[in-house]
Design a protein around this motif. Structure first.
Motif, mmCIF file in Angstrom:
data_model
loop_
_atom_site.group_PDB
_atom_site.id
_atom_site.type_symbol
_atom_site.label_atom_id
_atom_site.label_comp_id
_atom_site.label_asym_id
_atom_site.label_seq_id
_atom_site.Cartn_x
_atom_site.Cartn_y
_atom_site.Cartn_z
ATOM 1 N N LEU A 86 0.816 -1.211 0.000
ATOM 2 C CA LEU A 86 0.000 0.000 0.000
ATOM 3 C C LEU A 86 0.853 1.267 0.000
ATOM 4 O O LEU A 86 0.492 2.277 -0.618
ATOM 5 N N LYS A 87 1.971 1.235 0.704
ATOM 6 C CA LYS A 87 2.834 2.407 0.745
ATOM 7 C C LYS A 87 3.378 2.734 -0.639
ATOM 8 O O LYS A 87 3.380 3.912 -1.053
ATOM 9 N N GLU A 88 3.831 1.733 -1.359
ATOM 10 C CA GLU A 88 4.343 1.979 -2.708
ATOM 11 C C GLU A 88 3.220 2.417 -3.640
ATOM 12 O O GLU A 88 3.420 3.281 -4.502
ATOM 13 N N GLY A 150 10.312 1.895 -5.236
ATOM 14 C CA GLY A 150 10.901 0.570 -5.166
ATOM 15 C C GLY A 150 12.092 0.482 -6.100
ATOM 16 O O GLY A 150 12.736 1.479 -6.427
ATOM 17 N N ASN A 151 12.364 -0.703 -6.574
ATOM 18 C CA ASN A 151 13.472 -0.880 -7.511
ATOM 19 C C ASN A 151 13.011 -1.663 -8.733
ATOM 20 O O ASN A 151 13.705 -2.532 -9.242
ATOM 21 N N GLN A 152 11.779 -1.368 -9.169
ATOM 22 C CA GLN A 152 11.276 -1.985 -10.385
ATOM 23 C C GLN A 152 10.341 -1.019 -11.103
ATOM 24 O O GLN A 152 9.814 -0.077 -10.496
ATOM 25 N N LEU A 153 10.177 -1.240 -12.376
ATOM 26 C CA LEU A 153 9.335 -0.377 -13.201
ATOM 27 C C LEU A 153 7.909 -0.361 -12.662
ATOM 28 O O LEU A 153 7.355 -1.399 -12.312
ATOM 29 N N SER A 154 7.332 0.832 -12.616
ATOM 30 C CA SER A 154 5.938 0.969 -12.190
ATOM 31 C C SER A 154 5.205 1.897 -13.146
ATOM 32 O O SER A 154 5.798 2.537 -14.024
ATOM 33 N N TRP A 155 3.906 1.983 -12.919
ATOM 34 C CA TRP A 155 3.048 2.895 -13.668
ATOM 35 C C TRP A 155 3.607 4.314 -13.622
ATOM 36 O O TRP A 155 3.586 5.035 -14.626
ATOM 37 N N ALA A 156 4.142 4.735 -12.481
ATOM 38 C CA ALA A 156 4.673 6.092 -12.351
ATOM 39 C C ALA A 156 5.825 6.333 -13.318
ATOM 40 O O ALA A 156 5.938 7.410 -13.921
ATOM 41 N N ASP A 157 6.689 5.354 -13.499
ATOM 42 C CA ASP A 157 7.822 5.505 -14.420
ATOM 43 C C ASP A 157 7.350 5.611 -15.861
ATOM 44 O O ASP A 157 7.857 6.428 -16.639
ATOM 45 N N VAL A 158 6.405 4.778 -16.212
ATOM 46 C CA VAL A 158 5.876 4.785 -17.581
ATOM 47 C C VAL A 158 5.241 6.133 -17.884
ATOM 48 O O VAL A 158 5.473 6.738 -18.943
ATOM 49 N N HIS A 159 4.450 6.619 -16.947
ATOM 50 C CA HIS A 159 3.760 7.888 -17.164
ATOM 51 C C HIS A 159 4.742 9.059 -17.186
ATOM 52 O O HIS A 159 4.562 10.017 -17.946
ATOM 53 N N LEU A 160 5.785 8.969 -16.370
ATOM 54 C CA LEU A 160 6.779 10.046 -16.363
ATOM 55 C C LEU A 160 7.510 10.133 -17.697
ATOM 56 O O LEU A 160 7.717 11.233 -18.227
#
Length: 238
Positions: A86-88, A150-160
């Motif tokens: 939940l935190k991430e 974290g240390n893996q690709l997430s939705w935030a990285d894709v959107h950025l």
């Protein structure tokens, strides 16, 4: 074999483009049905397929999903792009919601009046470099990892990455004062699935041109400049 997700929208970026990006990052093949007339939109509404009589809509896992953020959260969670706890997830949501503020400004640029174009582009560049990019530059620097959360690709990285490229279309050189974002852009762009999506011939859509604008006006019955004049009025979640 499960059916491919099916995206209902016009043949352009708009709010569906972030869905395309996220599906591409997840390695998910999808189909698209492009609306071309107001009658086609009305048929979807009359058929009860659009919960709020708005696009975009995505058919996936037997559901007809609407509301862009709900669609994106579902896809992110389904394909392990939404953090491990939940935190991430909260951090991802905070970053993405901030990005959406700038994203929405850029999305409305083609609907602005011609005489306001240069001023609007300057506003985008100023907001990006003074308000938004410093947040993500600091996050990457303080976090010390390759990704925002974290240390893996997430939705935030894709959107950025999507947002960075959109801002660079408005004004080149906007990352000159952000070395961590420069590294981020280069690194994430080289991920195989993202790299494939960035290649010519992919399902990624180009910036809106005059023909695309006319097509949208035809489907949604919009007037040029209307969304700027009545910025507090939501006509369609397009």
């Amino acid at each position: 074999m499960a059916a491919k997700p099916k995206l209902y929208y016009f043949d352009g970026r708009g709010r569906m483009e972030s869905v395309r990006w996220l599906l591409a990052a997840a390695g998910v093949e999808y189909e698209e049905e492009f609306l071309e007339t107001a009658e086609e939109l009305q048929n979807l509404i009359k058929g009860g397929k659009l919960l709020y009589e708005q696009l975009p809509m995505v058919e996936i896992d037997g559901m007809k999903m609407v509301q862009t953020r709900a669609i994106l959260r579902y896809i992110a969670a389904k394909y392990n792009l939404y953090g491990k706890d939940l935190k991430e997830q909260l951090l991802i949501d905070m970053y993405v919601e901030g990005m959406r503020d700038l994203y929405d400004i850029i999305m409305l640029l083609p609907f602005a009046l011609p005489e306001d174009q240069e001023k609007n582009l300057s506003i985008v560049a100023e907001k990006a470099t003074q308000r938004f990019f410093p947040v993500y530059e600091k996050a990457l620097r303080d976090h010390g990892e390759n990704y925002l959360v974290g240390n893996q690709l997430s939705w935030a990285d894709v959107h950025l990455l999507e947002l960075i490229l959109m801002v660079e279309e408005c004004k080149s050189g906007v990352l000159s004062a952000f070395p961590k974002l420069q590294e981020f852009k280069s690194r994430v762009s080289k991920l195989p699935r993202i790299q494939k999506f960035l290649q010519p011939g992919s399902q990624r859509k180009p910036p809106m041109d005059d023909a695309g604008l006319e097509a949208i006006k035809k489907i949604f019955n919009l007037e040029k400049g209307l969304l700027v004049k009545h910025s507090g009025l939501v006509l369609y979640d397009f």
